[in-house]
Design an enzyme around this catalytic site. Structure first.
Site, short mmCIF file in Angstrom:
data_model
loop_
_atom_site.label_atom_id
_atom_site.label_comp_id
_atom_site.label_asym_id
_atom_site.label_seq_id
_atom_site.Cartn_x
_atom_site.Cartn_y
_atom_site.Cartn_z
N GLY A 10 0.82 -1.20 0.00
CA GLY A 10 0.00 0.00 0.00
C GLY A 10 0.86 1.25 0.00
CG MET A 11 0.59 6.21 -0.35
SD MET A 11 -0.64 7.55 -0.34
CE MET A 11 -1.64 7.11 -1.77
CG LEU A 12 1.82 3.93 6.10
CD1 LEU A 12 2.83 5.06 6.17
CD2 LEU A 12 0.77 4.06 7.20
CG ASP A 34 -7.78 -13.84 5.32
OD1 ASP A 34 -8.06 -12.66 5.65
OD2 ASP A 34 -8.64 -14.73 5.20
CB ILE A 35 -5.12 -9.32 8.53
CG1 ILE A 35 -6.12 -8.44 7.78
CG2 ILE A 35 -3.70 -9.11 8.03
CD1 ILE A 35 -5.87 -6.95 7.96
CB ALA A 58 -6.67 0.17 6.29
CG ASP A 100 -9.08 12.60 9.77
OD1 ASP A 100 -8.80 11.54 9.16
OD2 ASP A 100 -9.58 13.59 9.21
CE1 TYR A 137 -11.45 3.71 6.64
CE2 TYR A 137 -11.75 5.98 7.38
CZ TYR A 137 -10.92 4.93 7.01
OH TYR A 137 -9.55 5.11 7.03
CE LYS A 141 -8.27 2.86 10.38
NZ LYS A 141 -7.21 1.92 9.91
#
Length: 298
Positions: A10-12, A34-35, A58, A100, A137, A141
């Site tokens: 992923g990006m991060l 597979d988390i 995520a 956030d 969403y 989180k």
């Protein structure tokens, strides 16, 4: 140091692999693990025996989550608990990323509050603010945060860090279906149009993926006290201001028009003001500086 990074494509995740490049890095994506499968997670983590486990995986389809709450909860919530359980079982420090979007339901809607120098909701949410998510969403989180703290309560002395971020941007994810950042999307749209409308009544702090990855490295290297940390780039802006800075850096000469979020109906409600205050650590560099660097290398 053996570091396992979940969501490494992923990006991060990609930025994290680079930030920890001098370590023994185990980089996994969904094809490796597979988390949502607790048995598989525990077995794979036990076999890898990392000293640090970082979860950058995520479910981030904010609008689709309104219809797929169970899927969002499975990935962003219960799977985080599986990873935390597995990390604690092998004595690995655990890092998980939140958002956030765990805030926003209790705040007043427009007009936007000011940004005073002191505390309070006008300046943003501190790390100890009580979450109040306003979307499926965001609730998923927050569930992930609760899962980490559930495991922490059962394992005194275990090291864990929840890092909240917002408006992540950087090199696009390498994974199939990976999300692109707002910066890349707005520049692409600008290339095809000389007039763009962008929301100007939702404010948060952009976060540059490489800066966050390095901040994560610094955090675990310090063996800082376990807990919740806010690690965005310094400063705050609306989507309009973010787009304005990006398009100016890119040399676009079109017309950018600020509009209300009501102009773009979406399934999920977004926080109007979700600036994350950093009260435990020194702030990262300003988002404008980080954005200029990204666009200079793009």
């Amino acid at each position: 140091m053996r570091v396992c990074i979940v969501g490494a494509r992923g990006m991060l995740g990609h930025a994290l692999v680079r930030a920890f490049s001098d370590c023994e890095v185990i980089a996994w994506d969904r094809s490796n693990l597979d988390i949502t499968n607790a048995v598989q997670v525990r077995a794979r983590i036990a076999a890898a025996a990392p000293e640090i486990l970082i979860n950058a995986a995520a479910y981030n389809a904010v609008d689709r989550a309104e219809e797929e709450q169970a899927v969002a909860d499975a990935v962003n919530g219960y799977a985080v608990g599986h990873l935390a359980d597995a990390a604690a079982a092998v004595g690995a420090a655990f890092v998980h990323y939140s958002t956030d979007y765990v805030f926003g339901a209790l705040q007043d809607l427009p007009p936007l509050p000011p940004l005073p120098a002191g505390g309070g909701i006008g300046a943003g949410y501190a790390e100890d603010a009580i979450p109040d998510p306003c979307s499926a969403y965001g609730r998923s989180k927050f569930l992930g945060e609760q899962e980490v703290q559930r495991v922490a309560a059962a394992h005194p002395g275990w090291q864990w860090h929840i890092i909240r971020l917002s408006r992540l941007f950087g090199t696009a994810a390498q994974s199939a279906g990976g999300k692109r950042s707002f910066v890349d999307v707005i520049i692409e749209r600008a290339a095809a149009s000389d007039r763009l409308e962008v929301v100007d009544d939702e404010r948060a702090s952009p976060t540059y993926a490489p800066d966050l990855a390095q901040a994560t490295r610094d955090l675990v290297a310090r063996t800082t006290e376990s807990g919740i940390y806010h690690r965005t780039n310094d400063g705050a802006c609306t989507w309009y201001r973010f787009a304005q800075e990006a398009l100016t850096c890119a040399g676009w000469r079109g017309t950018l028009v600020p509009v209300s979020a009501s102009q773009f109906p979406r399934a999920a409600r977004r926080p109007t003001h979700s600036v994350l205050r950093t009260t435990k650590l020194p702030p990262l560099r300003g988002w404008e500086q980080a954005l200029a660097e990204y666009l200079g290398h793009r």
